[in-house]
Design a protein around this motif. Structure first.
Motif, PDB file in Angstrom:
ATOM      1  N   SER A  30      -0.763  10.736  -5.093  1.00  0.00           N
ATOM      2  CA  SER A  30      -0.568  10.851  -6.669  1.00  0.00           C
ATOM      3  C   SER A  30       0.970  11.473  -6.823  1.00  0.00           C
ATOM      4  CB  SER A  30      -0.953  12.505  -6.336  1.00  0.00           C
ATOM      5  OG  SER A  30      -0.580  13.602  -5.635  1.00  0.00           O
ATOM      6  N   ARG A  31       1.902  11.416  -6.508  1.00  0.00           N
ATOM      7  CA  ARG A  31       3.392  11.039  -7.283  1.00  0.00           C
ATOM      8  C   ARG A  31       3.988  10.429  -7.856  1.00  0.00           C
ATOM      9  NH1 ARG A  31       6.625  15.143  -2.799  1.00  0.00           N
ATOM     10  NH2 ARG A  31       4.922  16.742  -2.468  1.00  0.00           N
ATOM     11  N   TYR A  32       3.771   9.220  -7.368  1.00  0.00           N
ATOM     12  CA  TYR A  32       3.851   8.112  -7.490  1.00  0.00           C
ATOM     13  C   TYR A  32       3.320   7.538  -9.055  1.00  0.00           C
ATOM     14  CZ  TYR A  32       6.233   7.720  -2.988  1.00  0.00           C
ATOM     15  OH  TYR A  32       6.832   7.977  -1.968  1.00  0.00           O
ATOM     16  N   ILE A  33       3.819   6.535  -9.937  1.00  0.00           N
ATOM     17  CA  ILE A  33       3.296   5.192 -10.665  1.00  0.00           C
ATOM     18  C   ILE A  33       3.151   4.686  -9.968  1.00  0.00           C
ATOM     19  CG2 ILE A  33       4.131   3.783 -12.750  1.00  0.00           C
ATOM     20  CD1 ILE A  33       6.566   5.663 -13.551  1.00  0.00           C
ATOM     21  N   MET A  34       1.619   4.290 -10.042  1.00  0.00           N
ATOM     22  CA  MET A  34       1.112   2.868  -8.695  1.00  0.00           C
ATOM     23  C   MET A  34       0.416   1.760 -10.029  1.00  0.00           C
ATOM     24  SD  MET A  34       1.144   3.698  -6.697  1.00  0.00           S
ATOM     25  CE  MET A  34       0.578   2.675  -5.472  1.00  0.00           C
ATOM     26  N   ARG A  45       5.905 -12.995  -8.222  1.00  0.00           N
ATOM     27  CA  ARG A  45       5.591 -12.261  -8.338  1.00  0.00           C
ATOM     28  C   ARG A  45       5.801 -11.041  -9.875  1.00  0.00           C
ATOM     29  NH1 ARG A  45       5.753  -8.980  -3.021  1.00  0.00           N
ATOM     30  NH2 ARG A  45       4.083 -10.633  -1.832  1.00  0.00           N
ATOM     31  N   ALA A  46       4.547 -10.979 -10.635  1.00  0.00           N
ATOM     32  CA  ALA A  46       5.019  -9.703 -11.836  1.00  0.00           C
ATOM     33  C   ALA A  46       4.041  -8.680 -11.754  1.00  0.00           C
ATOM     34  CB  ALA A  46       4.787 -11.234 -12.620  1.00  0.00           C
ATOM     35  N   THR A  97       4.092   0.486  -5.009  1.00  0.00           N
ATOM     36  CA  THR A  97       4.584   1.731  -6.377  1.00  0.00           C
ATOM     37  C   THR A  97       5.473   1.123  -7.382  1.00  0.00           C
ATOM     38  OG1 THR A  97       6.483   1.793  -4.624  1.00  0.00           O
ATOM     39  CG2 THR A  97       4.807   3.826  -4.523  1.00  0.00           C
ATOM     40  N   TYR A  98       5.513   1.606  -8.763  1.00  0.00           N
ATOM     41  CA  TYR A  98       6.606   1.255  -9.428  1.00  0.00           C
ATOM     42  C   TYR A  98       7.440   2.338  -9.622  1.00  0.00           C
ATOM     43  CZ  TYR A  98       8.026  -0.407 -13.957  1.00  0.00           C
ATOM     44  OH  TYR A  98       9.067  -0.829 -15.338  1.00  0.00           O
ATOM     45  N   PRO A  99       9.103   1.570  -9.964  1.00  0.00           N
ATOM     46  CA  PRO A  99       8.697   0.221 -10.126  1.00  0.00           C
ATOM     47  C   PRO A  99       9.677  -0.238  -8.859  1.00  0.00           C
ATOM     48  CG  PRO A  99      11.769   2.180 -10.898  1.00  0.00           C
ATOM     49  CD  PRO A  99      10.032   2.888 -10.804  1.00  0.00           C
ATOM     50  N   VAL A 100      10.471   1.148  -7.842  1.00  0.00           N
ATOM     51  CA  VAL A 100      10.195   0.916  -6.513  1.00  0.00           C
ATOM     52  C   VAL A 100       9.155   0.280  -5.440  1.00  0.00           C
ATOM     53  CG1 VAL A 100      11.989   0.952  -4.767  1.00  0.00           C
ATOM     54  CG2 VAL A 100      12.557   1.509  -6.442  1.00  0.00           C
ATOM     55  N   PRO A 101       8.825  -0.712  -5.237  1.00  0.00           N
ATOM     56  CA  PRO A 101       8.043  -1.112  -4.605  1.00  0.00           C
ATOM     57  C   PRO A 101       8.264  -0.617  -2.616  1.00  0.00           C
ATOM     58  CG  PRO A 101       9.280  -3.006  -4.559  1.00  0.00           C
ATOM     59  CD  PRO A 101       9.866  -1.742  -6.079  1.00  0.00           C
TER      60      PRO A 101
END
Length: 114
Positions: A30-34, A45-46, A97-101
């Motif tokens: 729940s803390r991550y931008i997905m 990949r984009a 996750t975004y920006p670091v996968p």
């Protein structure tokens, strides 16, 4: 650490719809931008859509108005509703996750063709 399992892909005719799901393990989901990403044959990949922990969304121009990203933090799941699909949407779709996968899952294949 977050582990990701995508599902819901398939074969659909142009104009059709699919709903992708991504189940994430890890208590801090729940803390991550997905984000939902896609990779078409021969292309990089984009990112196509992302959603913040609070539900703010952002879309690539190519899918704006057709795709909707959502999340359920209680279920550790992120979704991608895809409507009005086009042949150029054909790709393997991944969530991360975004920006670091984190390490990528296996993805789910979406094929749009008549």
């Amino acid at each position: 650490q977050v582990q990701l399992v995508e599902s819901g892909g398939g074969f659909v005719q142009p104009g059709g719809s699919l709903r992708l799901s991504c189940a994430a393990s890890g208590s801090i989901f729940s803390r991550y931008i997905m984000g939902w990403y896609r990779q078409a044959p021969g292309k990089q990949r984009a990112l196509v859509a992302r959603i913040s922990p609070g539900g703010s969304t952002n879309y690539a121009d190519s899918v704006k108005g057709r795709f909707t990203i959502s999340r359920d933090n209680d279920k550790n799941t992120v979704y991608l509703q895809m409507n009005s699909l086009k042949p150029e949407d054909t790709a393997v779709y991944y969530c991360n996750t975004y920006p670091v996968p984190y390490p990528w899952g296996q993805g789910t294949q979406v094929t749009v063709s008549s």
